[in-house]
Design a protein around this motif. Structure first.
Motif, PDB file in Angstrom:
ATOM      1  N   SER A  13       7.761   3.127  -1.182  1.00 43.69           N
ATOM      2  CA  SER A  13       6.331   2.860  -1.056  1.00 43.69           C
ATOM      3  C   SER A  13       5.609   4.070  -0.493  1.00 43.69           C
ATOM      4  CB  SER A  13       6.098   1.665  -0.134  1.00 43.69           C
ATOM      5  OG  SER A  13       6.833   0.539  -0.572  1.00 43.69           O
ATOM      6  N   ILE A  14       4.471   4.388  -1.095  1.00 42.78           N
ATOM      7  CA  ILE A  14       3.617   5.468  -0.616  1.00 42.78           C
ATOM      8  C   ILE A  14       2.366   4.837  -0.010  1.00 42.78           C
ATOM      9  CG2 ILE A  14       2.240   7.480  -1.262  1.00 42.78           C
ATOM     10  CD1 ILE A  14       4.210   8.003  -3.507  1.00 42.78           C
ATOM     11  N   ALA A  15       2.091   5.176   1.237  1.00 43.16           N
ATOM     12  CA  ALA A  15       0.931   4.618   1.934  1.00 43.16           C
ATOM     13  C   ALA A  15      -0.206   5.631   1.966  1.00 43.16           C
ATOM     14  CB  ALA A  15       1.307   4.219   3.354  1.00 43.16           C
ATOM     15  N   GLY A  16      -1.401   5.171   1.663  1.00 42.08           N
ATOM     16  CA  GLY A  16      -2.603   5.972   1.829  1.00 42.08           C
ATOM     17  C   GLY A  16      -3.200   5.688   3.197  1.00 42.08           C
ATOM     18  N   ILE A  17      -3.732   6.735   3.853  1.00 36.87           N
ATOM     19  CA  ILE A  17      -4.272   6.611   5.199  1.00 36.87           C
ATOM     20  C   ILE A  17      -5.671   7.216   5.233  1.00 36.87           C
ATOM     21  CG2 ILE A  17      -3.830   7.000   7.653  1.00 36.87           C
ATOM     22  CD1 ILE A  17      -1.463   5.696   6.231  1.00 36.87           C
ATOM     23  N   ASP A  18      -6.616   6.515   5.868  1.00 37.37           N
ATOM     24  CA  ASP A  18      -7.960   7.063   6.066  1.00 37.37           C
ATOM     25  C   ASP A  18      -8.571   6.425   7.312  1.00 37.37           C
ATOM     26  OD1 ASP A  18     -10.133   8.672   5.622  1.00 37.37           O
ATOM     27  OD2 ASP A  18     -10.950   7.507   3.966  1.00 37.37           O
ATOM     28  N   GLU A  19      -9.660   7.014   7.807  1.00 35.49           N
ATOM     29  CA  GLU A  19     -10.305   6.529   9.016  1.00 35.49           C
ATOM     30  C   GLU A  19     -11.787   6.270   8.786  1.00 35.49           C
ATOM     31  OE1 GLU A  19     -12.782   8.347  10.631  1.00 35.49           O
ATOM     32  OE2 GLU A  19     -12.598  10.069   9.294  1.00 35.49           O
ATOM     33  N   ALA A  33      -4.384   1.765   6.613  1.00 35.71           N
ATOM     34  CA  ALA A  33      -3.177   2.164   5.887  1.00 35.71           C
ATOM     35  C   ALA A  33      -2.940   1.149   4.784  1.00 35.71           C
ATOM     36  CB  ALA A  33      -1.966   2.221   6.818  1.00 35.71           C
ATOM     37  N   CYS A  34      -2.634   1.626   3.589  1.00 38.44           N
ATOM     38  CA  CYS A  34      -2.481   0.700   2.461  1.00 38.44           C
ATOM     39  C   CYS A  34      -1.430   1.198   1.483  1.00 38.44           C
ATOM     40  CB  CYS A  34      -3.817   0.539   1.745  1.00 38.44           C
ATOM     41  SG  CYS A  34      -3.794  -0.727   0.442  1.00 38.44           S
ATOM     42  N   ILE A  35      -0.576   0.304   1.071  1.00 43.30           N
ATOM     43  CA  ILE A  35       0.392   0.551   0.003  1.00 43.30           C
ATOM     44  C   ILE A  35       0.003  -0.330  -1.170  1.00 43.30           C
ATOM     45  CG2 ILE A  35       2.811   0.462  -0.693  1.00 43.30           C
ATOM     46  CD1 ILE A  35       3.556   0.616   2.290  1.00 43.30           C
ATOM     47  N   LEU A  36      -0.335   0.297  -2.283  1.00 42.67           N
ATOM     48  CA  LEU A  36      -0.713  -0.449  -3.477  1.00 42.67           C
ATOM     49  C   LEU A  36       0.476  -0.613  -4.413  1.00 42.67           C
ATOM     50  CD1 LEU A  36      -4.191   1.112  -4.395  1.00 42.67           C
ATOM     51  CD2 LEU A  36      -3.745  -1.124  -3.356  1.00 42.67           C
ATOM     52  N   PRO A  37       0.505  -1.694  -5.180  1.00 40.77           N
ATOM     53  CA  PRO A  37       1.559  -1.859  -6.187  1.00 40.77           C
ATOM     54  C   PRO A  37       1.298  -0.935  -7.373  1.00 40.77           C
ATOM     55  CG  PRO A  37      -0.027  -3.633  -6.366  1.00 40.77           C
ATOM     56  CD  PRO A  37      -0.436  -2.830  -5.164  1.00 40.77           C
ATOM     57  N   GLN A  66      -3.879  -7.987  -3.043  1.00 40.83           N
ATOM     58  CA  GLN A  66      -3.040  -7.297  -4.015  1.00 40.83           C
ATOM     59  C   GLN A  66      -2.137  -6.227  -3.410  1.00 40.83           C
ATOM     60  OE1 GLN A  66      -5.215  -6.081  -7.624  1.00 40.83           O
ATOM     61  NE2 GLN A  66      -6.839  -7.523  -7.082  1.00 40.83           N
ATOM     62  N   ALA A  67      -2.426  -5.781  -2.208  1.00 44.05           N
ATOM     63  CA  ALA A  67      -1.646  -4.704  -1.605  1.00 44.05           C
ATOM     64  C   ALA A  67      -0.208  -5.136  -1.347  1.00 44.05           C
ATOM     65  CB  ALA A  67      -2.293  -4.264  -0.301  1.00 44.05           C
ATOM     66  N   VAL A  68       0.686  -4.187  -1.480  1.00 41.80           N
ATOM     67  CA  VAL A  68       2.067  -4.398  -1.059  1.00 41.80           C
ATOM     68  C   VAL A  68       2.084  -4.649   0.442  1.00 41.80           C
ATOM     69  CG1 VAL A  68       4.309  -3.268  -0.789  1.00 41.80           C
ATOM     70  CG2 VAL A  68       3.021  -3.012  -2.930  1.00 41.80           C
ATOM     71  N   ALA A  69       1.312  -3.849   1.162  1.00 39.80           N
ATOM     72  CA  ALA A  69       1.137  -4.032   2.600  1.00 39.80           C
ATOM     73  C   ALA A  69      -0.128  -3.307   3.018  1.00 39.80           C
ATOM     74  CB  ALA A  69       2.339  -3.493   3.380  1.00 39.80           C
ATOM     75  N   TRP A  70      -0.763  -3.794   4.076  1.00 37.81           N
ATOM     76  CA  TRP A  70      -1.953  -3.124   4.597  1.00 37.81           C
ATOM     77  C   TRP A  70      -2.029  -3.341   6.098  1.00 37.81           C
ATOM     78  CZ3 TRP A  70      -5.761  -5.742   7.252  1.00 37.81           C
ATOM     79  CH2 TRP A  70      -5.776  -7.138   7.114  1.00 37.81           C
ATOM     80  N   ALA A  71      -2.724  -2.456   6.767  1.00 37.94           N
ATOM     81  CA  ALA A  71      -2.894  -2.581   8.211  1.00 37.94           C
ATOM     82  C   ALA A  71      -4.066  -1.730   8.659  1.00 37.94           C
ATOM     83  CB  ALA A  71      -1.623  -2.149   8.944  1.00 37.94           C
ATOM     84  N   VAL A  72      -4.595  -2.053   9.822  1.00 40.44           N
ATOM     85  CA  VAL A  72      -5.573  -1.183  10.465  1.00 40.44           C
ATOM     86  C   VAL A  72      -5.117  -0.890  11.882  1.00 40.44           C
ATOM     87  CG1 VAL A  72      -7.530  -1.974   9.089  1.00 40.44           C
ATOM     88  CG2 VAL A  72      -7.024  -3.105  11.260  1.00 40.44           C
ATOM     89  N   GLY A  73      -5.475   0.280  12.370  1.00 38.84           N
ATOM     90  CA  GLY A  73      -5.191   0.670  13.745  1.00 38.84           C
ATOM     91  C   GLY A  73      -6.490   1.104  14.404  1.00 38.84           C
ATOM     92  N   CYS A 105       7.725   5.186   2.460  1.00 44.65           N
ATOM     93  CA  CYS A 105       8.637   6.312   2.299  1.00 44.65           C
ATOM     94  C   CYS A 105       7.878   7.635   2.320  1.00 44.65           C
ATOM     95  CB  CYS A 105       9.415   6.193   0.990  1.00 44.65           C
ATOM     96  SG  CYS A 105       8.388   6.385  -0.494  1.00 44.65           S
ATOM     97  N   PHE A 106       6.537   7.566   2.224  1.00 46.11           N
ATOM     98  CA  PHE A 106       5.717   8.772   2.184  1.00 46.11           C
ATOM     99  C   PHE A 106       4.290   8.399   2.556  1.00 46.11           C
ATOM    100  CE2 PHE A 106       3.480  12.367   0.233  1.00 46.11           C
ATOM    101  CZ  PHE A 106       4.316  13.421   0.592  1.00 46.11           C
ATOM    102  N   LEU A 107       3.599   9.318   3.238  1.00 41.52           N
ATOM    103  CA  LEU A 107       2.209   9.093   3.632  1.00 41.52           C
ATOM    104  C   LEU A 107       1.305  10.134   2.990  1.00 41.52           C
ATOM    105  CD1 LEU A 107       2.674   8.613   7.500  1.00 41.52           C
ATOM    106  CD2 LEU A 107       2.806   6.864   5.700  1.00 41.52           C
ATOM    107  N   ARG A 108       0.149   9.682   2.527  1.00 41.07           N
ATOM    108  CA  ARG A 108      -0.877  10.595   2.017  1.00 41.07           C
ATOM    109  C   ARG A 108      -2.138  10.351   2.839  1.00 41.07           C
ATOM    110  NH1 ARG A 108      -1.225  11.223  -4.317  1.00 41.07           N
ATOM    111  NH2 ARG A 108      -1.549  13.387  -3.665  1.00 41.07           N
ATOM    112  N   ILE A 109      -2.574  11.377   3.570  1.00 39.95           N
ATOM    113  CA  ILE A 109      -3.661  11.237   4.530  1.00 39.95           C
ATOM    114  C   ILE A 109      -4.896  11.959   4.025  1.00 39.95           C
ATOM    115  CG2 ILE A 109      -4.403  11.712   6.906  1.00 39.95           C
ATOM    116  CD1 ILE A 109      -0.755  11.715   6.328  1.00 39.95           C
ATOM    117  N   ASP A 110      -6.030  11.286   4.067  1.00 38.91           N
ATOM    118  CA  ASP A 110      -7.278  11.925   3.674  1.00 38.91           C
ATOM    119  C   ASP A 110      -7.656  13.002   4.676  1.00 38.91           C
ATOM    120  OD1 ASP A 110      -9.789  12.023   2.059  1.00 38.91           O
ATOM    121  OD2 ASP A 110     -10.673  11.502   3.988  1.00 38.91           O
ATOM    122  N   GLY A 111      -8.077  14.167   4.166  1.00 38.21           N
ATOM    123  CA  GLY A 111      -8.500  15.245   5.057  1.00 38.21           C
ATOM    124  C   GLY A 111      -7.631  16.467   4.920  1.00 38.21           C
TER     125      GLY A 111
END
Length: 210
Positions: A13-19, A33-37, A66-73, A105-111
């Motif tokens: 799973s690849i998670a996208g991260i933004d603030e 943080a979000c992992i899309l199918p 629809q997300a595989v998983a999602w969260a906020v911090g 398994c991998f993170l992609r962060i905006d910025g």
């Protein structure tokens, strides 16, 4: 503070991260943080700043469903003042990633920065993507999650701390907000180290040479 939901369990799973809220004078900074199918139906998904509030509200439940998983911090003003906004943003991102019910398994962060190990708290490969909130769907989804969650929170904080208009400008440094700070003084949700909130020293007059 974190909030999570899971729906599927892929092996990789690849998670996208933004603030959201990094440049505000009041309220927390929130990371999504979000992992899309592989396949999903999220019409119009893009950078949350390019979407209307109504469109974000429409996408918000769809992403969570629809997300595989999602969260906020979340990182609150006291922490922001203590460690600075950049480090607080990293901490919020780390909390969002650790709250995911599916380990990425991998993170992609905006910025243009990755999350430092001390803030992430995990050993996960990652990369930054300039403009990723408009080009990487998982980051776009994370952006919508963070922005919508934060806006809803600011509306509640506006009711708790009336007079500042937090529910309208969401904590940004508008003229109305700046004038309210001068009139009322900062509330517990203000970032006391930020210009516009912290007291500015009076300008020093140069001594006359005559």
């Amino acid at each position: 503070m974190s909030l999570t939901l899971q729906t599927q369990h892929p092996q990789a799973s690849i998670a996208g991260i933004d603030e959201a809220g990094r440049g505000c004078l009041a309220g927390p900074v929130v990371a999504g943080a979000c992992i899309l199918p592989e396949t999903y139906d999220l019409p119009g998904l893009t950078d949350s700043k390019k979407l209307t509030a109504a469109r974000r509200e429409t996408l918000y439940p769809l992403i969570r469903e629809q997300a595989v998983a999602w969260a906020v911090g979340v990182s609150w003003p006291g922490e922001i003042d203590r460690v600075n906004i950049l480090q607080a943003t990293f901490l919020a991102m780390g909390r969002a990633v650790r709250a995911l019910k599916v380990s990425p398994c991998f993170l992609r962060i905006d910025g243009d920065k990755t999350i430092p190990v001390h803030a992430l708290g995990l050993s996960v490969p990652q990369e930054w993507v300039v403009g990723g909130d408009g080009t990487v769907p998982a980051i776009s989804a994370a952006s919508v999650l963070a922005k919508t969650f934060r806006d809803r929170l600011m509306i509640k904080l506006g009711q708790r701390y009336p007079g500042y208009g937090l529910e309208k400008h969401m904590g940004y440094g508008t003229q109305v907000h700046l004038e309210a700070i001068i009139r009322l003084g900062p509330c517990p949700m203000h970032r006391l180290t930020f210009r516009g909130v912290r007291p500015e020293p009076a300008p020093q007059r140069q001594a006359s040479l005559i």
